[in-house]
Design a protein around this motif. Structure first.
Motif, short mmCIF file in Angstrom:
data_model
loop_
_atom_site.label_atom_id
_atom_site.label_comp_id
_atom_site.label_asym_id
_atom_site.label_seq_id
_atom_site.Cartn_x
_atom_site.Cartn_y
_atom_site.Cartn_z
N LEU A 225 69.35 -41.48 -19.83
CA LEU A 225 68.52 -40.29 -19.98
C LEU A 225 67.48 -40.24 -18.87
O LEU A 225 66.80 -41.23 -18.62
CB LEU A 225 67.83 -40.33 -21.35
N VAL A 226 67.41 -39.10 -18.18
CA VAL A 226 66.39 -38.94 -17.14
C VAL A 226 65.68 -37.60 -17.31
O VAL A 226 66.03 -36.81 -18.20
CB VAL A 226 67.00 -39.01 -15.71
N GLY A 227 64.69 -37.36 -16.46
CA GLY A 227 64.02 -36.07 -16.39
C GLY A 227 63.58 -35.88 -14.96
O GLY A 227 63.48 -36.85 -14.20
N GLN A 228 63.35 -34.64 -14.58
CA GLN A 228 62.82 -34.38 -13.24
C GLN A 228 61.35 -34.75 -13.19
O GLN A 228 60.60 -34.51 -14.15
CB GLN A 228 63.00 -32.90 -12.87
N THR A 229 60.94 -35.36 -12.08
CA THR A 229 59.53 -35.75 -11.88
C THR A 229 59.15 -35.40 -10.44
O THR A 229 60.02 -35.09 -9.62
CB THR A 229 59.33 -37.26 -12.10
N LEU A 230 57.86 -35.49 -10.14
CA LEU A 230 57.38 -35.10 -8.81
C LEU A 230 56.73 -36.24 -8.04
O LEU A 230 55.94 -37.02 -8.60
CB LEU A 230 56.34 -33.99 -8.94
N LEU A 231 57.07 -36.32 -6.75
CA LEU A 231 56.32 -37.17 -5.82
C LEU A 231 55.53 -36.23 -4.92
O LEU A 231 56.11 -35.39 -4.23
CB LEU A 231 57.28 -38.03 -4.98
N VAL A 232 54.20 -36.37 -4.98
CA VAL A 232 53.32 -35.39 -4.36
C VAL A 232 52.59 -35.99 -3.16
O VAL A 232 52.18 -37.15 -3.18
CB VAL A 232 52.30 -34.86 -5.41
N ASN A 233 52.43 -35.16 -2.14
CA ASN A 233 51.68 -35.54 -0.94
C ASN A 233 50.24 -35.91 -1.32
O ASN A 233 49.61 -35.22 -2.13
CB ASN A 233 51.69 -34.36 0.04
N GLN B 75 55.39 -37.25 -15.60
CA GLN B 75 55.78 -36.41 -16.73
C GLN B 75 57.16 -35.79 -16.52
O GLN B 75 57.43 -35.20 -15.47
CB GLN B 75 54.74 -35.29 -16.90
N ASP B 76 58.05 -35.96 -17.51
CA ASP B 76 59.39 -35.38 -17.43
C ASP B 76 59.31 -33.86 -17.52
O ASP B 76 58.79 -33.33 -18.50
CB ASP B 76 60.27 -35.88 -18.58
N LEU B 77 59.85 -33.18 -16.52
CA LEU B 77 59.83 -31.72 -16.53
C LEU B 77 61.10 -31.14 -17.15
O LEU B 77 61.16 -29.95 -17.44
CB LEU B 77 59.65 -31.20 -15.10
N THR B 78 62.11 -32.00 -17.32
CA THR B 78 63.39 -31.55 -17.90
C THR B 78 63.95 -32.65 -18.79
O THR B 78 63.48 -33.80 -18.73
CB THR B 78 64.43 -31.28 -16.79
N TYR B 79 64.97 -32.32 -19.58
CA TYR B 79 65.69 -33.27 -20.42
C TYR B 79 67.10 -33.38 -19.88
O TYR B 79 67.83 -32.38 -19.87
CB TYR B 79 65.72 -32.76 -21.87
N GLU B 80 67.49 -34.56 -19.37
CA GLU B 80 68.77 -34.69 -18.68
C GLU B 80 69.57 -35.92 -19.04
O GLU B 80 69.36 -37.00 -18.48
CB GLU B 80 68.53 -34.66 -17.16
N HIS C 224 47.05 -33.72 -1.96
CA HIS C 224 46.84 -32.98 -3.21
C HIS C 224 46.32 -33.91 -4.31
O HIS C 224 46.87 -33.95 -5.41
CB HIS C 224 48.14 -32.33 -3.68
N SER C 225 45.28 -34.64 -4.02
CA SER C 225 44.80 -35.66 -4.97
C SER C 225 44.25 -35.04 -6.25
O SER C 225 44.11 -35.71 -7.27
CB SER C 225 43.73 -36.53 -4.32
N ASN C 226 43.97 -33.72 -6.21
CA ASN C 226 43.43 -33.03 -7.39
C ASN C 226 44.50 -32.48 -8.33
O ASN C 226 44.20 -32.00 -9.41
CB ASN C 226 42.51 -31.88 -6.94
N VAL C 227 45.76 -32.59 -7.92
CA VAL C 227 46.85 -32.00 -8.70
C VAL C 227 47.12 -32.77 -9.99
O VAL C 227 47.28 -33.99 -9.96
CB VAL C 227 48.14 -31.89 -7.85
N LYS C 228 47.13 -32.04 -11.12
CA LYS C 228 47.34 -32.69 -12.42
C LYS C 228 48.73 -32.37 -12.99
O LYS C 228 49.29 -33.17 -13.73
CB LYS C 228 46.28 -32.21 -13.42
N SER C 229 49.22 -31.17 -12.67
CA SER C 229 50.49 -30.73 -13.25
C SER C 229 51.30 -29.99 -12.19
O SER C 229 50.75 -29.56 -11.17
CB SER C 229 50.20 -29.82 -14.45
N TYR C 230 52.58 -29.84 -12.43
CA TYR C 230 53.43 -29.12 -11.47
C TYR C 230 52.92 -27.70 -11.26
O TYR C 230 53.09 -27.11 -10.19
CB TYR C 230 54.89 -29.12 -11.97
#
Ligand code: ARG
Length: 246
Positions: A108-116, A201-206, A119-125
C-alpha cells in the motif's frame, strides 16, 4: 463430458499452463522505482519486486526472465504477450483494471511530496497549487494523475524517469516532486537529506498489484494463493525487512 472439456480448454489457454510448458516466467518491470526495481552498480536488476518474482518462479518450478520495459508501454507489452505478468509497483487503478486483471494488493502506498527548501513555510500541498509553481513527476504514473488532479493552478512537468523528475527540484528548476511514498522516503534518507522538505501525508490511496491479462482465472487463483502464503509464512516479512528497513 462437455463441462470437463470446457474446463480443460480454459486451463490449456491459461498463461500459467504456458509458463509451465515453456519452463519460464517472464516478468515485465521498469527499473528505477527504488526499492521495488532498480539496477545495481553492475547493471543487474534488483529489488523487492525482483525477490517476489524469484520466489514466484521458484514455487512454479520454472526459470525467471526479467523483461525491462518502459513504463508507458508496459501494459501493452503484457497485452501483446511480451511477458506473462507485470510486477513493477503498479497501482491498481480502475482505469488500468479495464485493460488488465490485478492480483490482490501486495503493498500500500500514497502520493507524497518532496518540496524545494525555499518553500520552508509550506504546510500542505494546497500551498503549492498556484500559478508559477512547477510540479514534477514521472510520465504515465499515478503521480501524474494525482498531480493533474491536485494541482490545477500549477504547471505540471513529466519526465521519463523518477530520478530526472526529482533532480529538477534539487536543481531549483522545479518547486516540488510528487511520487509514491516509499520512493520519496528512500530519497530523503539519501540524496535528499537536508536538501528537500518531505511532506509525508498520503495524498492518495494506492494498493499495488501484479497485473496479468484478463480471462485467466487459473493464473489469478495461483497468484492470490501465492500472495496469501508468502504474507503469512515469513517470506514477505523477510523481503520487506531487506528492502524497507535499513
Ligand atoms: N505506483 C505508480 C504507478 O502505478 C508508480 C509505479 C512505477 N513503477 C516503476 N517500476 N517505475 O503508476
Amino acid at each position: 463430458a462437455s463441462l470437463f472439456a470446457a474446463d480443460f480448454q480454459l486451463w490449456q489457454k491459461s498463461t500459467l499452463n504456458s509458463i509451465l510448458k515453456n519452463n519460464q516466467l517472464r516478468v515485465c518491470l521498469e527499473p528505477g522505482y527504488v526499492p521495488f526495481e532498480m539496477r545495481d552498480k553492475h547493471g543487474r536488476i534488483i529489488g523487492f519486486d525482483v525477490d517476489i518474482a524469484k520466489k514466484m518462479a521458484k514455487d512454479m518450478g520454472v526459470k525467471l526472465k526479467l523483461v525491462p520495459t518502459a513504463w508507458d508501454g508496459i501494459i501493452s507489452a503484457l497485452m501483446t504477450n511480451k511477458c506473462d505478468i507485470i510486477i513493477s509497483g503498479m497501482t491498481i487503478t480502475q482505469k488500468r483494471n479495464l485493460k488488465v486483471a490485478f492480483s490482490d494488493p501486495y503493498f500500500l502506498v500514497g502520493q507524497t511530496l518532496l518540496v524545494n527548501k525555499k518553500h520552508s513555510n509550506v504546510k500542505s500541498y494546497k500551498d503549492l497549487d498556484k500559478p508559477g509553481i512547477v510540479i514534477t513527476t514521472k510520465l504515465g504514473t499515478t503521480g501524474e494523475i494525482a498531480a493533474r488532479k491536485l494541482f490545477k493552478h500549477a504547471t505540471i512537468k513529466t519526465f521519463d524517469s523518477e530520478s530526472a523528475a526529482v533532480q529538477e527540484v534539487l536543481n531549483n528548476r522545479a518547486d516540488a516532486f510528487i511520487y509514491d511514498k516509499p520512493y520519496n522516503e528512500l530519497f530523503m534518507a539519501g540524496k535528499g537529506k537536508g536538501r528537500l522538505i518531505f511532506l509525508k501525508q498520503d495524498l492518495t490511496y494506492e494498493p499495488l498489484g501484479f497485473a496479468i491479462n484478463h480471462g485467466d482465472p487459473d493464473f489469478l487463483n495461483w497468484l492470490n494463493n501465492f500472495l496469501r502464503q508468502i504474507k503469512h509464512d515469513g517470506t514477505y516479512e523477510k523481503f520487506y525487512n531487506k528492502w524497507f528497513r535499513n
